[in-house]
Scaffold this motif. Structure first.
Motif, PDB file in Angstrom:
ATOM      1  N   MET A   1      25.561   6.161   4.512  1.00 53.58           N
ATOM      2  CA  MET A   1      24.787   6.902   3.525  1.00 53.58           C
ATOM      3  C   MET A   1      24.347   8.230   4.142  1.00 53.58           C
ATOM      4  O   MET A   1      23.409   8.268   4.941  1.00 53.58           O
ATOM      5  CB  MET A   1      23.566   6.098   3.077  1.00 53.58           C
ATOM      6  N   ARG A   3      22.448  11.491   4.880  1.00 53.21           N
ATOM      7  CA  ARG A   3      21.068  11.922   4.657  1.00 53.21           C
ATOM      8  C   ARG A   3      20.861  13.192   5.479  1.00 53.21           C
ATOM      9  O   ARG A   3      21.317  13.263   6.628  1.00 53.21           O
ATOM     10  CB  ARG A   3      20.111  10.822   5.119  1.00 53.21           C
ATOM     11  N   GLN A  23      19.783  12.460   0.102  1.00 54.71           N
ATOM     12  CA  GLN A  23      20.600  11.337   0.539  1.00 54.71           C
ATOM     13  C   GLN A  23      21.552  11.003  -0.605  1.00 54.71           C
ATOM     14  O   GLN A  23      21.242  11.210  -1.772  1.00 54.71           O
ATOM     15  CB  GLN A  23      19.763  10.128   0.938  1.00 54.71           C
ATOM     16  N   CYS A  24      22.726  10.507  -0.252  1.00 58.14           N
ATOM     17  CA  CYS A  24      23.733  10.213  -1.266  1.00 58.14           C
ATOM     18  C   CYS A  24      24.651   9.111  -0.759  1.00 58.14           C
ATOM     19  O   CYS A  24      24.722   8.843   0.438  1.00 58.14           O
ATOM     20  CB  CYS A  24      24.541  11.466  -1.613  1.00 58.14           C
ATOM     21  N   TYR A  33      23.259  10.737  -5.958  1.00 54.61           N
ATOM     22  CA  TYR A  33      22.644  11.735  -5.092  1.00 54.61           C
ATOM     23  C   TYR A  33      21.196  11.896  -5.520  1.00 54.61           C
ATOM     24  O   TYR A  33      20.908  12.084  -6.710  1.00 54.61           O
ATOM     25  CB  TYR A  33      23.388  13.062  -5.237  1.00 54.61           C
ATOM     26  N   SER A  35      17.417  13.891  -4.250  1.00 51.62           N
ATOM     27  CA  SER A  35      16.845  14.844  -3.311  1.00 51.62           C
ATOM     28  C   SER A  35      15.485  15.302  -3.810  1.00 51.62           C
ATOM     29  O   SER A  35      15.145  15.144  -4.988  1.00 51.62           O
ATOM     30  CB  SER A  35      17.761  16.068  -3.146  1.00 51.62           C
TER      31      SER A  35
END
Length: 204
Positions: A1, A3, A23-24, A33, A35
């Motif tokens: 993941m 970040r 983070q996605c 996604y 943020s």
């Protein structure tokens, strides 16, 4: 993941605009996604929450900026509801576009996922609804995207494929270059990747 943190600036005069802490990750239904944005002084200035289906279409979008909120999804083209800071007025919109775009790096990854281009000299046209600060007003824009090349860059964890896209704004003819590695933007106008805590995700 993955970040990390992007810094966003005006692509013309390089004035700092915000830091985007993100983070996605890909998942069973596609990719998500999330943020939060902070001003250069460190104050909260908004957020992004974007979920794509496995074909790269926006399942759900929620943007916050300047007190304004937009929620949208792919429905009869794309449909959205924009709410003012007081929360008393909400305006719904719909247009026959393919997806959304904006200042967040998430939208560059999303458009690349939607188009799924292969390296060639030909370009693909795409219609997008742009939602940008400070009030997230929707504007329909037409772009063309071409995947110029894919190169493997050596890293500590092995070769990292990097895609180079040529993106043209069809209303002005302005051309710029976007470099993507999986679901992370390495370089694009107005975007700098400042920190990355884990390698980009590799799409199937």
């Amino acid at each position: 993941m993955p970040r990390g943190r992007y810094s966003l600036h005006d692509p013309h005069d390089h004035t700092p605009l915000a830091d985007e802490h993100f983070q996605c990750a890909p998942g069973p239904s596609g990719w998500r996604y999330v943020s939060r944005l902070t001003t250069p002084a460190g104050d909260d200035s908004g957020s992004v929450d974007l979920a794509l289906d496995e074909l790269g279409r926006p399942l759900r979008l929620e943007l916050l900026a300047g007190g304004w909120q937009v929620r949208g999804a792919a429905l009869d083209g794309v449909t959205w509801v924009r709410t003012d800071p007081s929360g008393t007025e909400a305006a719904e919109g719909n247009t026959p576009a393919h997806a959304f775009t904006g200042t967040s790096p998430a939208f560059l990854v999303a458009t690349a996922r939607l188009l799924r281009l292969t390296p060639s000299g030909s370009a693909t046209r795409v219609r997008l609804v742009a939602l940008t600060g400070p009030v997230l007003a929707p504007i329909t824009v037409d772009q063309s995207w071409a995947l110029v090349k894919t190169e493997a860059h050596a890293t500590d964890s092995g070769p990292l494929p990097v895609d180079e896209y040529r993106v043209t704004a069809l209303d002005t003819g302005e051309v710029h270059t976007v470099h993507l590695a999986g679901d992370v933007v390495l370089a694009a106008p107005g975007i700098e990747l400042e920190d990355l805590e884990s390698p980009p995700s590799v799409f199937a």
